[in-house]
Design a protein around this motif. Structure first.
Motif, PDB file in Angstrom:
ATOM      1  N   TYR A  11       1.038  -1.081  -0.137  1.00 35.12           N
ATOM      2  CA  TYR A  11      -0.087   0.030  -0.162  1.00 35.12           C
ATOM      3  C   TYR A  11       0.865   1.189  -0.036  1.00 35.12           C
ATOM      4  N   LEU A  14      -0.561   7.872  -1.062  1.00 34.48           N
ATOM      5  CA  LEU A  14      -0.545   9.049  -1.931  1.00 34.48           C
ATOM      6  C   LEU A  14      -0.602  10.364  -1.226  1.00 34.48           C
ATOM      7  N   LEU A  27      -4.822   8.667   1.757  1.00 34.42           N
ATOM      8  CA  LEU A  27      -5.155   8.023   0.428  1.00 34.42           C
ATOM      9  C   LEU A  27      -4.055   7.209   0.013  1.00 34.42           C
ATOM     10  N   GLU A  29      -2.715   3.590  -2.743  1.00 33.44           N
ATOM     11  CA  GLU A  29      -2.987   2.798  -3.829  1.00 33.44           C
ATOM     12  C   GLU A  29      -2.412   1.476  -3.563  1.00 33.44           C
ATOM     13  N   HIS A  36      -3.955  -0.142  -9.843  1.00 33.30           N
ATOM     14  CA  HIS A  36      -3.524   0.355  -8.644  1.00 33.30           C
ATOM     15  C   HIS A  36      -4.799   0.990  -7.922  1.00 33.30           C
ATOM     16  N   LYS A  38      -7.440   2.586  -5.305  1.00 29.37           N
ATOM     17  CA  LYS A  38      -7.192   3.469  -4.340  1.00 29.37           C
ATOM     18  C   LYS A  38      -8.088   3.008  -3.118  1.00 29.37           C
ATOM     19  N   PHE A  97     -12.628   2.897  -0.454  1.00 27.36           N
ATOM     20  CA  PHE A  97     -12.334   4.363  -0.488  1.00 27.36           C
ATOM     21  C   PHE A  97     -13.787   4.825  -1.145  1.00 27.36           C
ATOM     22  N   ASP A  99     -15.534   7.949  -2.808  1.00 29.35           N
ATOM     23  CA  ASP A  99     -15.443   9.005  -3.606  1.00 29.35           C
ATOM     24  C   ASP A  99     -16.719  10.022  -3.477  1.00 29.35           C
TER      25      ASP A  99
END
Length: 488
Positions: A11, A14, A27, A29, A36, A38, A97, A99
């Motif tokens: 992991y 980012l 965050l 990837e 990759h 997220k 994740f 969004d």
């Protein structure tokens, strides 16, 4: 800061997303998977590195991971736990994740929500919380920041289960015993029993009720008035709501937990009794019936649309069974009619709709507003509302007055049906063009959502039927059935 580091050789961090006294969120990837994808990585740190503290922290961490794994597999509105591990004496959770934006972007100080918008919001929150309470799990930190509005479908996702914070709050007292030095929860949303470290399922209900009052008043919880004798919140003098909703909210935020709803399901059932749902657009069907019906299928902050084209299908279970006949206009091969058709010209232009990618918007309830100044409900703009059945968004482009569709506009359903033409006070009213995804069209006059006046129906096989329509029926015509969706 972990930015740039690779955890577990998998992991890569980012970006720093946020943090506080209890840990940090990043965050990341996944280097092991194609493209990759997220994920969110949460780093949890005990204050003290003593062996006794680490042992208790590890146990709490394992318990929390188990809860998250259990809940994430029960509901798509709770992020899935993908991994949990300890590395260099620090604890990490890897989660799905989401969004989207949290509800603090919608519930803004100074902006008051309508009663129906608040009812819908509370139902959305409670529908997720029901899953949690059914497992006898208390969230303990429900607040706008922990409720995400997912961009993909507009649904609310419940995040950041409060118990993980206990790991950071561990310490050792003077007798060498490991203790928790913090109270889990957030000021303003935390009831008295939770502040005394005795949370109940009803403590979560209190927090949800506070969010409802916050949206109605346009104030932060810290600004609410309280009765100095009873500790009850005084809020009804500042807003006009129905007695039913006021009673429900007062029960949700009662000072003593025994007087509240005891679970999310109990509170949800109470709210359903005052709701005017359904509040989403669905595909429509037009039929010649003995008596026509008007069905409210969208209402949000005063925006009202009736599409009473004879009859509207609210769901497949209630869909009337149509009997095929020789004069059915849907999906049949019949020669083009030789009758004289009325000359109907549209008043509103048909235009290419602009892309909404990277376009800024503001939100009230589940409705997104584009190209309108915030909190202004008059002008020319774009509105979108999630349509869960079709996993997409209904969209209106056009003129708005007093938060109703007025003037020229285009309404596009998530399933591909659309209307372009005149609106008045939320109704299809005036000249317009109804286009079905299967290629069928009605071009003509509408009155309060009905085909009414001169108009032409064009089937997807080329049949044209024209004349004067009244309340969705062709005057002097055959007993016909018109359908946007092929259901025969």
């Amino acid at each position: 800061m972990l930015t740039g580091k690779v955890l577990r050789n998998r992991y890569r961090i980012l970006q720093f997303l946020g943090g506080g006294a209890f840990g940090e969120t990043y965050l990341a990837e996944d280097l092991d998977l194609p493209n990759h994808p997220k994920f969110v990585v949460k780093q949890l740190k005990p204050k003290i590195s003593q062996a006794e503290v680490l042992q208790v922290a590890r146990r709490l961490f394992e318990n929390e991971a188990r809860y998250l794994y259990q809940l994430g597999n029960l509901s798509p509105q709770i992020p899935k736990l993908l991994a949990h591990f300890e590395e260099n004496g620090e604890f990490y959770l890897v989660q799905e994740f989401v969004d989207g934006d949290d509800l603090s972007a919608e519930i803004i100080p100074g902006k008051k929500w309508s009663e129906q918008a608040v009812i819908l919001l509370l139902q959305e929150i409670l529908e997720v919380l029901v899953i949690v309470h059914q497992q006898n799990i208390i969230h303990r930190d429900i607040k706008p920041k922990n409720l995400m509005r997912r961009k993909e479908d507009g649904k609310i996702v419940l995040i950041d289960f409060g118990a993980v914070k206990e790991v950071k709050g561990l310490g050792v007292d003077t007798q060498g015993q490991v203790t928790s030095t913090i109270v889990i929860g957030s000021n303003g949303y935390m009831p008295n029993e939770q502040a005394n470290s005795k949370p109940k399922l009803a403590s979560d209900i209190y927090a949800v009720g506070i969010i409802g009052i916050q949206a109605l008043l346009g104030k932060l919880p810290q600004e609410f008035q309280e009765d100095p004798k009873t500790g009850e919140i005084i809020w009804q003098t500042e807003v006009n709501v129905s007695k039913k909703l006021a009673n429900i909210l007062n029960k949700m935020v009662n000072y003593h937990f025994s007087q509240r709803y005891q679970s999310a399901d109990e509170a949800l059932q109470a709210l359903k009794s005052v709701s005017s749902k359904p509040l989403s657009f669905l595909p429509f069907t037009v039929q010649k019936l003995g008596s026509t019906k008007k069905i409210l299928i969208y209402s949000c902050l005063g925006v009202i649309v009736f599409i009473s084209l004879g009859s509207i299908l609210i769901n497949s279970a209630n869909r009337p069974k149509a009997v095929p006949s020789n004069n059915t206009l849907n999906n049949v091969d019949i020669n083009i009619s030789t009758q004289t058709l009325p000359d109907v010209k549209l008043v509103c232009p048909e235009t290419t709709l602009p892309s909404l990618d990277n376009k800024k918007y503001w939100v009230v309830g589940r409705t997104r507003y584009y190209d309108l100044p915030e909190n202004k409900f008059t002008g020319k703009g774009i509105l979108t509302l999630p349509n869960n059945q079709y996993k997409g968004w209904d969209r209106y482009d056009g003129e708005i007055k007093n938060n109703k569709f007025n003037g020229c506009g285009t309404y596009t359903f998530a399933n591909g049906n659309s209307y372009v033409g005149q609106f008045e006070n939320g109704f299809y009213q005036g000249k317009g063009k109804l286009v079905c995804k299967n290629g069928q069209e009605f071009i003509g006059n509408f009155r309060k959502g009905f085909f009414d006046g001169e108009g032409i129906f064009i089937s997807n096989k080329g049949l044209r039927k024209g004349g004067v329509w009244e309340d969705g029926k062709l005057k002097g015509g055959e007993n016909i059935t018109v359908s946007c969706d092929a259901i025969y």
